[in-house]
Design a protein around this motif. Sequence first.
Motif, PDB file in Angstrom:
ATOM      1  N   VAL A 258       0.860  -1.192   0.000  1.00 16.17           N
ATOM      2  CA  VAL A 258       0.000   0.000   0.000  1.00 16.17           C
ATOM      3  C   VAL A 258       0.891   1.235   0.000  1.00 16.17           C
ATOM      4  O   VAL A 258       1.758   1.370   0.867  1.00 16.17           O
ATOM      5  CB  VAL A 258      -0.922   0.024   1.237  1.00 16.17           C
ATOM      6  CG1 VAL A 258      -1.734   1.309   1.277  1.00 16.17           C
ATOM      7  CG2 VAL A 258      -1.817  -1.196   1.259  1.00 16.17           C
ATOM      8  N   TYR A 259       0.714   2.126  -0.977  1.00 23.53           N
ATOM      9  CA  TYR A 259       1.470   3.376  -0.997  1.00 23.53           C
ATOM     10  C   TYR A 259       0.860   4.331   0.026  1.00 23.53           C
ATOM     11  O   TYR A 259      -0.339   4.629  -0.020  1.00 23.53           O
ATOM     12  CB  TYR A 259       1.427   4.002  -2.394  1.00 23.53           C
ATOM     13  CG  TYR A 259       2.252   3.249  -3.410  1.00 23.53           C
ATOM     14  CD1 TYR A 259       3.616   3.515  -3.559  1.00 23.53           C
ATOM     15  CD2 TYR A 259       1.673   2.270  -4.202  1.00 23.53           C
ATOM     16  CE1 TYR A 259       4.384   2.822  -4.480  1.00 23.53           C
ATOM     17  CE2 TYR A 259       2.431   1.568  -5.139  1.00 23.53           C
ATOM     18  CZ  TYR A 259       3.782   1.845  -5.265  1.00 23.53           C
ATOM     19  OH  TYR A 259       4.536   1.159  -6.175  1.00 23.53           O
ATOM     20  N   LEU A 260       1.695   4.788   0.947  1.00 21.89           N
ATOM     21  CA  LEU A 260       1.224   5.686   1.993  1.00 21.89           C
ATOM     22  C   LEU A 260       1.309   7.118   1.480  1.00 21.89           C
ATOM     23  O   LEU A 260       2.404   7.666   1.292  1.00 21.89           O
ATOM     24  CB  LEU A 260       2.065   5.512   3.266  1.00 21.89           C
ATOM     25  CG  LEU A 260       2.251   4.073   3.773  1.00 21.89           C
ATOM     26  CD1 LEU A 260       2.961   4.072   5.121  1.00 21.89           C
ATOM     27  CD2 LEU A 260       0.933   3.331   3.844  1.00 21.89           C
ATOM     28  N   HIS A 266      -4.638   3.234   7.017  1.00 19.55           N
ATOM     29  CA  HIS A 266      -4.348   1.808   6.899  1.00 19.55           C
ATOM     30  C   HIS A 266      -3.485   1.407   8.087  1.00 19.55           C
ATOM     31  O   HIS A 266      -2.744   2.230   8.639  1.00 19.55           O
ATOM     32  CB  HIS A 266      -3.618   1.537   5.571  1.00 19.55           C
ATOM     33  CG  HIS A 266      -3.429   0.095   5.252  1.00 19.55           C
ATOM     34  ND1 HIS A 266      -2.310  -0.615   5.630  1.00 19.55           N
ATOM     35  CD2 HIS A 266      -4.227  -0.774   4.579  1.00 19.55           C
ATOM     36  CE1 HIS A 266      -2.424  -1.864   5.193  1.00 19.55           C
ATOM     37  NE2 HIS A 266      -3.576  -1.988   4.558  1.00 19.55           N
ATOM     38  N   GLY A 267      -3.573   0.161   8.484  1.00 16.39           N
ATOM     39  CA  GLY A 267      -2.789  -0.284   9.630  1.00 16.39           C
ATOM     40  C   GLY A 267      -1.298  -0.072   9.457  1.00 16.39           C
ATOM     41  O   GLY A 267      -0.569   0.161  10.429  1.00 16.39           O
ATOM     42  N   SER A 268      -0.814  -0.134   8.208  1.00 18.79           N
ATOM     43  CA  SER A 268       0.620   0.032   7.957  1.00 18.79           C
ATOM     44  C   SER A 268       1.078   1.469   8.201  1.00 18.79           C
ATOM     45  O   SER A 268       2.262   1.712   8.443  1.00 18.79           O
ATOM     46  CB  SER A 268       0.956  -0.374   6.527  1.00 18.79           C
ATOM     47  OG  SER A 268       0.226   0.391   5.593  1.00 18.79           O
ATOM     48  N   VAL A 269       0.155   2.435   8.147  1.00 15.16           N
ATOM     49  CA  VAL A 269       0.526   3.822   8.417  1.00 15.16           C
ATOM     50  C   VAL A 269       1.007   3.957   9.853  1.00 15.16           C
ATOM     51  O   VAL A 269       2.040   4.571  10.133  1.00 15.16           O
ATOM     52  CB  VAL A 269      -0.663   4.777   8.164  1.00 15.16           C
ATOM     53  CG1 VAL A 269      -0.286   6.204   8.574  1.00 15.16           C
ATOM     54  CG2 VAL A 269      -1.079   4.740   6.702  1.00 15.16           C
ATOM     55  N   ARG A 270       0.275   3.368  10.771  1.00 12.05           N
ATOM     56  CA  ARG A 270       0.665   3.432  12.178  1.00 12.05           C
ATOM     57  C   ARG A 270       2.018   2.746  12.408  1.00 12.05           C
ATOM     58  O   ARG A 270       2.842   3.229  13.183  1.00 12.05           O
ATOM     59  CB  ARG A 270      -0.421   2.788  13.049  1.00 12.05           C
ATOM     60  CG  ARG A 270      -0.154   2.900  14.549  1.00 12.05           C
ATOM     61  CD  ARG A 270      -1.305   2.280  15.341  1.00 12.05           C
ATOM     62  NE  ARG A 270      -2.537   3.038  15.159  1.00 12.05           N
ATOM     63  CZ  ARG A 270      -2.862   4.103  15.881  1.00 12.05           C
ATOM     64  NH1 ARG A 270      -2.046   4.544  16.823  1.00 12.05           N
ATOM     65  NH2 ARG A 270      -3.999   4.733  15.660  1.00 12.05           N
ATOM     66  N   VAL A 271       2.248   1.614  11.729  1.00 15.38           N
ATOM     67  CA  VAL A 271       3.527   0.902  11.854  1.00 15.38           C
ATOM     68  C   VAL A 271       4.671   1.807  11.402  1.00 15.38           C
ATOM     69  O   VAL A 271       5.700   1.920  12.081  1.00 15.38           O
ATOM     70  CB  VAL A 271       3.500  -0.399  11.020  1.00 15.38           C
ATOM     71  CG1 VAL A 271       4.880  -1.065  11.020  1.00 15.38           C
ATOM     72  CG2 VAL A 271       2.468  -1.365  11.575  1.00 15.38           C
ATOM     73  N   TRP A 272       4.496   2.458  10.234  1.00 12.83           N
ATOM     74  CA  TRP A 272       5.554   3.330   9.717  1.00 12.83           C
ATOM     75  C   TRP A 272       5.739   4.560  10.603  1.00 12.83           C
ATOM     76  O   TRP A 272       6.879   4.949  10.896  1.00 12.83           O
ATOM     77  CB  TRP A 272       5.217   3.767   8.285  1.00 12.83           C
ATOM     78  CG  TRP A 272       6.267   4.648   7.688  1.00 12.83           C
ATOM     79  CD1 TRP A 272       7.452   4.258   7.126  1.00 12.83           C
ATOM     80  CD2 TRP A 272       6.243   6.078   7.626  1.00 12.83           C
ATOM     81  NE1 TRP A 272       8.167   5.355   6.700  1.00 12.83           N
ATOM     82  CE2 TRP A 272       7.446   6.488   6.993  1.00 12.83           C
ATOM     83  CE3 TRP A 272       5.315   7.048   8.014  1.00 12.83           C
ATOM     84  CZ2 TRP A 272       7.744   7.824   6.763  1.00 12.83           C
ATOM     85  CZ3 TRP A 272       5.617   8.380   7.783  1.00 12.83           C
ATOM     86  CH2 TRP A 272       6.811   8.756   7.167  1.00 12.83           C
ATOM     87  N   ARG A 284       3.210  12.272  14.707  1.00 12.17           N
ATOM     88  CA  ARG A 284       2.081  11.752  15.469  1.00 12.17           C
ATOM     89  C   ARG A 284       1.735  10.356  14.959  1.00 12.17           C
ATOM     90  O   ARG A 284       1.594  10.136  13.759  1.00 12.17           O
ATOM     91  CB  ARG A 284       0.875  12.673  15.310  1.00 12.17           C
ATOM     92  CG  ARG A 284      -0.357  12.219  16.101  1.00 12.17           C
ATOM     93  CD  ARG A 284      -1.485  13.200  15.902  1.00 12.17           C
ATOM     94  NE  ARG A 284      -1.113  14.534  16.374  1.00 12.17           N
ATOM     95  CZ  ARG A 284      -1.793  15.635  16.081  1.00 12.17           C
ATOM     96  NH1 ARG A 284      -2.850  15.570  15.285  1.00 12.17           N
ATOM     97  NH2 ARG A 284      -1.405  16.817  16.554  1.00 12.17           N
ATOM     98  N   VAL A 285       1.613   9.407  15.891  1.00 13.48           N
ATOM     99  CA  VAL A 285       1.261   8.029  15.530  1.00 13.48           C
ATOM    100  C   VAL A 285      -0.253   7.892  15.645  1.00 13.48           C
ATOM    101  O   VAL A 285      -0.794   7.572  16.702  1.00 13.48           O
ATOM    102  CB  VAL A 285       1.979   7.015  16.441  1.00 13.48           C
ATOM    103  CG1 VAL A 285       1.634   5.584  16.022  1.00 13.48           C
ATOM    104  CG2 VAL A 285       3.493   7.230  16.405  1.00 13.48           C
ATOM    105  N   VAL A 312       5.409   6.891   0.772  1.00 14.08           N
ATOM    106  CA  VAL A 312       6.112   5.733   1.312  1.00 14.08           C
ATOM    107  C   VAL A 312       5.789   4.524   0.438  1.00 14.08           C
ATOM    108  O   VAL A 312       4.744   3.885   0.573  1.00 14.08           O
ATOM    109  CB  VAL A 312       5.723   5.449   2.776  1.00 14.08           C
ATOM    110  CG1 VAL A 312       6.497   4.235   3.298  1.00 14.08           C
ATOM    111  CG2 VAL A 312       5.999   6.666   3.652  1.00 14.08           C
ATOM    112  N   GLY A 313       6.712   4.252  -0.506  1.00 19.23           N
ATOM    113  CA  GLY A 313       6.631   3.041  -1.310  1.00 19.23           C
ATOM    114  C   GLY A 313       7.573   1.994  -0.757  1.00 19.23           C
ATOM    115  O   GLY A 313       8.072   2.122   0.368  1.00 19.23           O
TER     116      GLY A 313
END
Length: 326
Positions: A258-260, A266-272, A284-285, A312-313
Motif C-alpha cells: 500500500v502506498y502511503l 491503513h494499519g501500515s501507516v501506524r507501523v511506519w 504523530r502516531v 512511502v513506497g
Amino acid sequence: MILRSRSYFGWGPSGADYANPTRGLVIHYNGGPTRIRSHNDCITYWKSVRRDHMNNNRWADLGYSWGVCRHGEVFTGRGLNRYQAAQGTTSGNTGWYSVSLMIGAGEEPTPEQIQAVCDLRAYLAARGNSNKMFGHRDFVSTSCPGDVLYPLVQEGVFGRPGNGTPTSSGGSGEYRPENGDGLYMLYEYGDAIEPLQGALGVTVDGFFGPDTRAAVRGYQDSHGLEVDGIAGPETLTSLGLDEVEPAPDSGVPAWPGVYLKDYTAHGSVRVWQQRMKDRGWRIRVDGRFGPRSERVCRRFQKEKRLAVDGVVGSRTWSKSWTAPVT
C-alpha cells in the motif's frame, strides 16, 4: 571457532540499527561473579543478559555484539553491522564491536575463552575491522572489564593468532547465516550473495567485501540507480535477480503493498509512523498519513538520498528500517 548464531537461542536477527564498526574490538565482562559452570549455564546467562538489557535498559537488543562462554564458544549478540549499546559513547558504539566474557569480579578467564576472543578478533579482521583491542574503561569511567581482564587487554594477550573461520559444531566449514533483511551490504556474508557476485562478474565467495561493494556502486552509477553500494530490491531487479523479501523474523516488516500518501488510513501507516518516531522524528502516531507524515517522509527521503515524492513506497519503507540513524 565455534560460532553460535542468534537462532541457536531462538532469536531472529537483531532489531538494532545498522552500523559498520571498523576501529577494533572492546572487551567487557559481567561485573558481579557469574559462578557459571555448565554449558547450559552459559546459554541461560546469555538469554538473561538480553532480557535485562531489553526490559530494564529499554534497548533494542542486548548491548553486545558477541559473548564468549567459559567453554570457548562465541555467542552472537547484535552480531555484524549493528550499532552497539555497550561502549557508552556514540562514536564507541558506532565504530567498535564489543564482546563480553562470561566472567565476573575476581573470576579468571579460561584458556578457551582467551582463544575464542583471539579467534573472534581474526574473524572480524577478515571483514574489515581493525586489530585494535580496548577495554570498556578506555571509553567511559567504569570498572569494566575488571582488574583481571583489563591487564590482559593491555598486555596484548587477546592479540595472539586466532582461527577466524567459524563453525557451528566444532567441525570444518564456515557457518554462513543469511542476512534476512532483503538487503546485501558491506561485510555481510552468506550463500545468497553468490548469485549477485556472479551477475556482477566479481569473485564468487559469498562475502560482500569492498570489491563487491565497488562493483555494486559501479553498476548503480552506470544504470541510473541510487549509488549507495547496497544491493536492494531495485539493484537486484535491474540485474535480473529475484528481489529478496525480508524474512519474517528479520525485524523488517515486509512492505504492505500500500502506498502511503494523501490521507491513507491503513494499519501500515501506524507501523511506519511508530518506526519513524522510534528513529527520532517528531511525528504523530495516529494511523492517518496526513501533511505532517508527508513532511517527515520528504525530509527522510532527502536525508537518505531517495526520490523525494512524500510517498512511502517499497524503497522508502525498507530504508525506514535498514538505513542508519543519522
